[in-house]
Design a protein around this motif. Sequence first.
Motif, PDB file in Angstrom:
ATOM      1  N   GLN A 178       0.836  -1.201   0.000  1.00 48.98           N
ATOM      2  CA  GLN A 178       0.000   0.000   0.000  1.00 48.98           C
ATOM      3  C   GLN A 178       0.877   1.260   0.000  1.00 48.98           C
ATOM      4  O   GLN A 178       1.865   1.303   0.723  1.00 48.98           O
ATOM      5  CB  GLN A 178      -0.881   0.029   1.242  1.00 48.98           C
TER       6      GLN A 178
ATOM      7  N   ASN B 198      -7.217   2.302   5.587  1.00 44.86           N
ATOM      8  CA  ASN B 198      -6.837   0.964   5.139  1.00 44.86           C
ATOM      9  C   ASN B 198      -6.098   0.170   6.225  1.00 44.86           C
ATOM     10  O   ASN B 198      -5.439  -0.821   5.935  1.00 44.86           O
ATOM     11  CB  ASN B 198      -5.985   1.035   3.871  1.00 44.86           C
TER      12      ASN B 198
ATOM     13  N   GLU C  55      -6.681  -3.707   6.464  1.00 44.19           N
ATOM     14  CA  GLU C  55      -6.110  -4.421   5.322  1.00 44.19           C
ATOM     15  C   GLU C  55      -4.589  -4.561   5.465  1.00 44.19           C
ATOM     16  O   GLU C  55      -4.032  -5.639   5.260  1.00 44.19           O
ATOM     17  CB  GLU C  55      -6.450  -3.676   4.031  1.00 44.19           C
TER      18      GLU C  55
ATOM     19  N   ASP D  87      -3.747  -7.004   8.376  1.00 40.43           N
ATOM     20  CA  ASP D  87      -3.932  -8.400   7.972  1.00 40.43           C
ATOM     21  C   ASP D  87      -2.829  -8.872   7.027  1.00 40.43           C
ATOM     22  O   ASP D  87      -2.344  -9.998   7.137  1.00 40.43           O
ATOM     23  CB  ASP D  87      -5.300  -8.596   7.323  1.00 40.43           C
ATOM     24  N   GLU D  88      -2.425  -8.010   6.101  1.00 44.40           N
ATOM     25  CA  GLU D  88      -1.345  -8.338   5.164  1.00 44.40           C
ATOM     26  C   GLU D  88      -0.063  -8.664   5.941  1.00 44.40           C
ATOM     27  O   GLU D  88       0.620  -9.656   5.662  1.00 44.40           O
ATOM     28  CB  GLU D  88      -1.108  -7.148   4.229  1.00 44.40           C
TER      29      GLU D  88
END
Length: 89
Positions: A5, A12, A15, A18-19
């Motif tokens: 990102q 975000n 997201e 979790d990544e």
Amino acid sequence: MKISQPQITNANAMEVLDEGLKALRQGDFIVDLSGVERIDSSAIAIALKWKQEAQKLGGDLKFIHASENLIKLSDLYNVSSLLMSSSKQ
């Protein structure tokens, strides 16, 4: 893990979190922040969570190519000693 990102913000955060957790569970304990251009305080919370998870997994999490803004925020929140020991590579 290279953060995919261009920003880590409240928009975000889940997201990105979790990544990173997925990469940690696969044994990747180096976080490359070279592509991250914009952050807010969410990045600090995420980094602390990743650090905690890495410790649970027996790894030593390292951050590389941290932006000046992330370093300043970690200083502001008095967590730079926990997060930024390997940030400037």
